[in-house]
Motif scaffolding. Structure first.
Motif, mmCIF file in Angstrom:
data_model
loop_
_atom_site.group_PDB
_atom_site.id
_atom_site.type_symbol
_atom_site.label_atom_id
_atom_site.label_comp_id
_atom_site.label_asym_id
_atom_site.label_seq_id
_atom_site.Cartn_x
_atom_site.Cartn_y
_atom_site.Cartn_z
ATOM 1 N N LEU A 159 44.876 46.895 32.481
ATOM 2 C CA LEU A 159 44.932 46.171 33.741
ATOM 3 C C LEU A 159 44.422 47.008 34.908
ATOM 4 C CD1 LEU A 159 45.850 43.570 35.159
ATOM 5 C CD2 LEU A 159 48.118 44.598 35.396
ATOM 6 N N ARG A 160 44.769 48.268 34.954
ATOM 7 C CA ARG A 160 44.377 49.112 36.082
ATOM 8 C C ARG A 160 42.869 49.312 36.162
ATOM 9 N NH1 ARG A 160 48.931 49.582 33.967
ATOM 10 N NH2 ARG A 160 50.851 49.824 35.200
ATOM 11 N N PRO A 161 42.206 49.705 35.086
ATOM 12 C CA PRO A 161 40.740 49.803 35.182
ATOM 13 C C PRO A 161 40.066 48.463 35.466
ATOM 14 C CG PRO A 161 41.487 50.191 32.927
ATOM 15 C CD PRO A 161 42.697 50.215 33.790
ATOM 16 N N ILE A 162 40.609 47.391 34.926
ATOM 17 C CA ILE A 162 40.014 46.069 35.177
ATOM 18 C C ILE A 162 40.127 45.711 36.657
ATOM 19 C CG2 ILE A 162 40.272 43.589 34.749
ATOM 20 C CD1 ILE A 162 40.984 44.312 31.840
ATOM 21 N N LEU A 163 41.248 46.016 37.277
ATOM 22 C CA LEU A 163 41.406 45.754 38.709
ATOM 23 C C LEU A 163 40.384 46.539 39.522
ATOM 24 C CD1 LEU A 163 45.297 45.726 39.005
ATOM 25 C CD2 LEU A 163 43.781 43.816 39.567
ATOM 26 N N CYS A 164 40.127 47.772 39.137
ATOM 27 C CA CYS A 164 39.139 48.597 39.819
ATOM 28 C C CYS A 164 37.746 47.984 39.707
ATOM 29 C CB CYS A 164 39.152 50.008 39.233
ATOM 30 S SG CYS A 164 37.935 51.138 39.940
ATOM 31 N N LEU A 165 37.368 47.597 38.527
ATOM 32 C CA LEU A 165 36.059 46.973 38.310
ATOM 33 C C LEU A 165 35.938 45.673 39.095
ATOM 34 C CD1 LEU A 165 35.756 47.423 34.416
ATOM 35 C CD2 LEU A 165 34.732 48.858 36.192
ATOM 36 N N THR A 166 36.998 44.903 39.101
ATOM 37 C CA THR A 166 36.989 43.584 39.735
ATOM 38 C C THR A 166 36.812 43.681 41.244
ATOM 39 O OG1 THR A 166 38.389 42.665 37.988
ATOM 40 C CG2 THR A 166 38.308 41.456 40.068
ATOM 41 N N THR A 167 37.561 44.580 41.886
ATOM 42 C CA THR A 167 37.447 44.688 43.341
ATOM 43 C C THR A 167 36.119 45.291 43.763
ATOM 44 O OG1 THR A 167 38.677 46.785 43.274
ATOM 45 C CG2 THR A 167 39.924 44.779 43.777
ATOM 46 N N CYS A 168 35.577 46.169 42.941
ATOM 47 C CA CYS A 168 34.267 46.729 43.254
ATOM 48 C C CYS A 168 33.212 45.621 43.268
ATOM 49 C CB CYS A 168 33.889 47.817 42.242
ATOM 50 S SG CYS A 168 32.374 48.724 42.676
ATOM 51 N N GLU A 169 33.256 44.761 42.270
ATOM 52 C CA GLU A 169 32.309 43.640 42.220
ATOM 53 C C GLU A 169 32.556 42.662 43.368
ATOM 54 O OE1 GLU A 169 30.582 42.707 37.941
ATOM 55 O OE2 GLU A 169 32.746 42.346 37.996
ATOM 56 N N LEU A 170 33.812 42.399 43.683
ATOM 57 C CA LEU A 170 34.142 41.483 44.770
ATOM 58 C C LEU A 170 33.563 41.965 46.096
ATOM 59 C CD1 LEU A 170 35.735 39.022 45.890
ATOM 60 C CD2 LEU A 170 37.699 40.554 46.151
ATOM 61 N N ILE A 215 48.333 36.371 46.566
ATOM 62 C CA ILE A 215 47.237 35.408 46.493
ATOM 63 C C ILE A 215 46.808 34.966 47.888
ATOM 64 C CG2 ILE A 215 46.651 33.048 45.761
ATOM 65 C CD1 ILE A 215 48.305 33.596 43.220
ATOM 66 N N ALA A 216 47.748 34.851 48.810
ATOM 67 C CA ALA A 216 47.424 34.458 50.180
ATOM 68 C C ALA A 216 46.504 35.473 50.854
ATOM 69 C CB ALA A 216 48.709 34.300 50.988
ATOM 70 N N GLN A 217 46.604 36.747 50.464
ATOM 71 C CA GLN A 217 45.741 37.770 51.058
ATOM 72 C C GLN A 217 44.269 37.583 50.673
ATOM 73 O OE1 GLN A 217 47.294 39.723 53.254
ATOM 74 N NE2 GLN A 217 49.146 38.630 52.569
ATOM 75 N N LEU A 218 44.016 36.835 49.618
ATOM 76 C CA LEU A 218 42.660 36.696 49.084
ATOM 77 C C LEU A 218 41.921 35.481 49.636
ATOM 78 C CD1 LEU A 218 43.539 37.447 45.352
ATOM 79 C CD2 LEU A 218 42.678 39.069 47.051
ATOM 80 N N LYS A 219 42.558 34.745 50.524
ATOM 81 C CA LYS A 219 41.976 33.501 51.037
ATOM 82 C C LYS A 219 40.572 33.680 51.620
ATOM 83 C CE LYS A 219 43.079 29.463 53.872
ATOM 84 N NZ LYS A 219 44.085 28.838 54.784
ATOM 85 N N PRO A 220 40.265 34.754 52.354
ATOM 86 C CA PRO A 220 38.928 34.899 52.940
ATOM 87 C C PRO A 220 37.800 35.008 51.917
ATOM 88 C CG PRO A 220 40.478 36.357 54.041
ATOM 89 C CD PRO A 220 41.173 35.817 52.822
ATOM 90 N N TYR A 221 38.134 35.324 50.663
ATOM 91 C CA TYR A 221 37.099 35.576 49.665
ATOM 92 C C TYR A 221 36.760 34.356 48.811
ATOM 93 C CZ TYR A 221 38.717 40.152 51.107
ATOM 94 O OH TYR A 221 39.106 41.225 51.867
ATOM 95 N N ASN A 222 37.478 33.257 49.041
ATOM 96 C CA ASN A 222 37.189 31.992 48.352
ATOM 97 C C ASN A 222 37.134 32.182 46.841
ATOM 98 O OD1 ASN A 222 37.017 30.599 50.867
ATOM 99 N ND2 ASN A 222 34.992 31.518 51.164
ATOM 100 N N ARG A 223 36.138 31.575 46.190
ATOM 101 C CA ARG A 223 36.083 31.600 44.724
ATOM 102 C C ARG A 223 35.728 32.985 44.170
ATOM 103 N NH1 ARG A 223 36.415 26.902 42.077
ATOM 104 N NH2 ARG A 223 35.323 27.742 40.259
ATOM 105 N N GLY A 224 35.191 33.850 45.027
ATOM 106 C CA GLY A 224 34.900 35.201 44.556
ATOM 107 C C GLY A 224 36.140 35.962 44.130
#
Length: 309
Positions: free
Chosen positions: A61-72, A284-293
């Motif tokens: 989970l931790r490495p996946i979160l890192c990869l995910t936010t970098c792409e976001l 989840i509310a913190q992610l609202k500005p990023y829409n479907r990304g």
């Protein structure tokens, strides 16, 4: 902002994001990179012990979160993969040491014998030490196409996360709180923000920093990560009571046996579940500005509160 039950249903129905496929794809990427990151050389025993725990599976989970936010934040997998691997090396070190008789004293981790049960306590301690030091070397030597200031920021955050201001500090207070009946919710929160939450937060934030995210994005993602980190620990406490050893991959019921302060012991199971869900809703509310990304991060947050191990 807290999502209602209707909001969560609407969110789920509106999204066709396949979390299982996403996690499996990213997990395979991480597994391959971890395998390639640590070849066996002389002295073979220590490398075998390091690989035994590092490649023992898990959710990654931790490495996946890192990869995910970098792409976001507009970065690439290549930019963040070395840090993602380092995060898993650090996490693995913490598990090896946490399982030692002087700590939580467990015989199983991820369904396998713990490192010290296979290699002895001396080699297990050294394997954890070696993974920790190698994590920093790996980030420094392998990271490419990242602004140097951002890379230094990530390395500094990794150091703080694993030290007395983070994981180690939380572990110390956790050990000191065993068997005490007067542990408060505030103390318990402090323990888990540092022992569990700090590494999850760094996993999320480091990917964004590597991609050159703006301060306001770092702040939102930090809030997201703090919430999922605390929710993760609450769910861990619940599962220690409700799940079996086979489901957990480690010994169930250890918290009660060790007389650890847990959220269910202070709140009860039902209130603990409510508190965990409230944290996930706020994340989840913190992610609202990023829409479907942000669909992967939203789905991961819901996965944390719904997981069974």
């Amino acid at each position: 902002m807290v999502m209602t039950g209707e909001d969560r249903v609407a969110h789920t129905e509106a999204s066709d994001f396949n979390l299982a496929s996403y996690l499996e794809e990213k997990k395979q990427l991480v597994e391959t990179a971890l395998d390639e990151s640590l070849p066996i050389t002389r002295p073979e025993k220590i490398y075998e012990a390091m690989r035994y725990s590092l490649l023992a599976g898990g959710k990654r989970l931790r490495p996946i979160l890192c990869l995910t936010t970098c792409e976001l934040m507009g970065g690439t997998l290549e930019m963040s993969l070395p840090t993602a691997c380092a995060l898993e090396m650090i996490h693995t070190m913490s598990l090896i040491h946490d399982d030692l008789p002087a700590m939580d004293n467990d015989d199983y981790r991820r369904g396998k014998l713990t490192n010290h049960k296979v290699y002895g306590q001396d080699i297990a301690i050294l394997a954890g030490d070696a993974l920790l030091s190698y994590a920093f070397e790996y980030v420094a030597r392998r990271t490419r196409n990242v602004d140097l200031a951002n890379l230094l920021d990530v390395i500094a955050r990794l150091g703080r996360t694993v030290g007395a201001a983070g994981l180690v500090g939380g572990q110390v207070l956790d050990l000191e709180s065993e068997g005490k009946s007067d542990v408060t919710v505030e103390t318990l929160k402090f323990i888990h923000i540092h022992k569990t939450g700090a590494l999850l937060e760094t996993s999320v934030v480091s990917g964004a920093i590597l991609a050159g995210a703006k301060p306001e994005d770092i702040e939102r993602l930090s809030r997201y990560a703090q919430n999922i980190g605390l929710a993760f620990q609450i769910v861990d406490d619940i599962l220690d009571i409700t799940a079996s050893t086979k489901e957990l991959g480690k010994t169930a019921g250890k918290d009660q046996k060790a007389q650890k302060a847990t959220y269910p012991s202070l709140w009860g199971l039902e209130e603990s579940r409510k508190q965990a869900q409230a944290l996930i809703d706020d994340a989840i509310a913190q992610l609202k500005p990023y829409n479907r990304g942000a669909e992967p991060l939203k789905a991961i947050a819901q996965f944390i509160v719904a997981r069974k191990n």
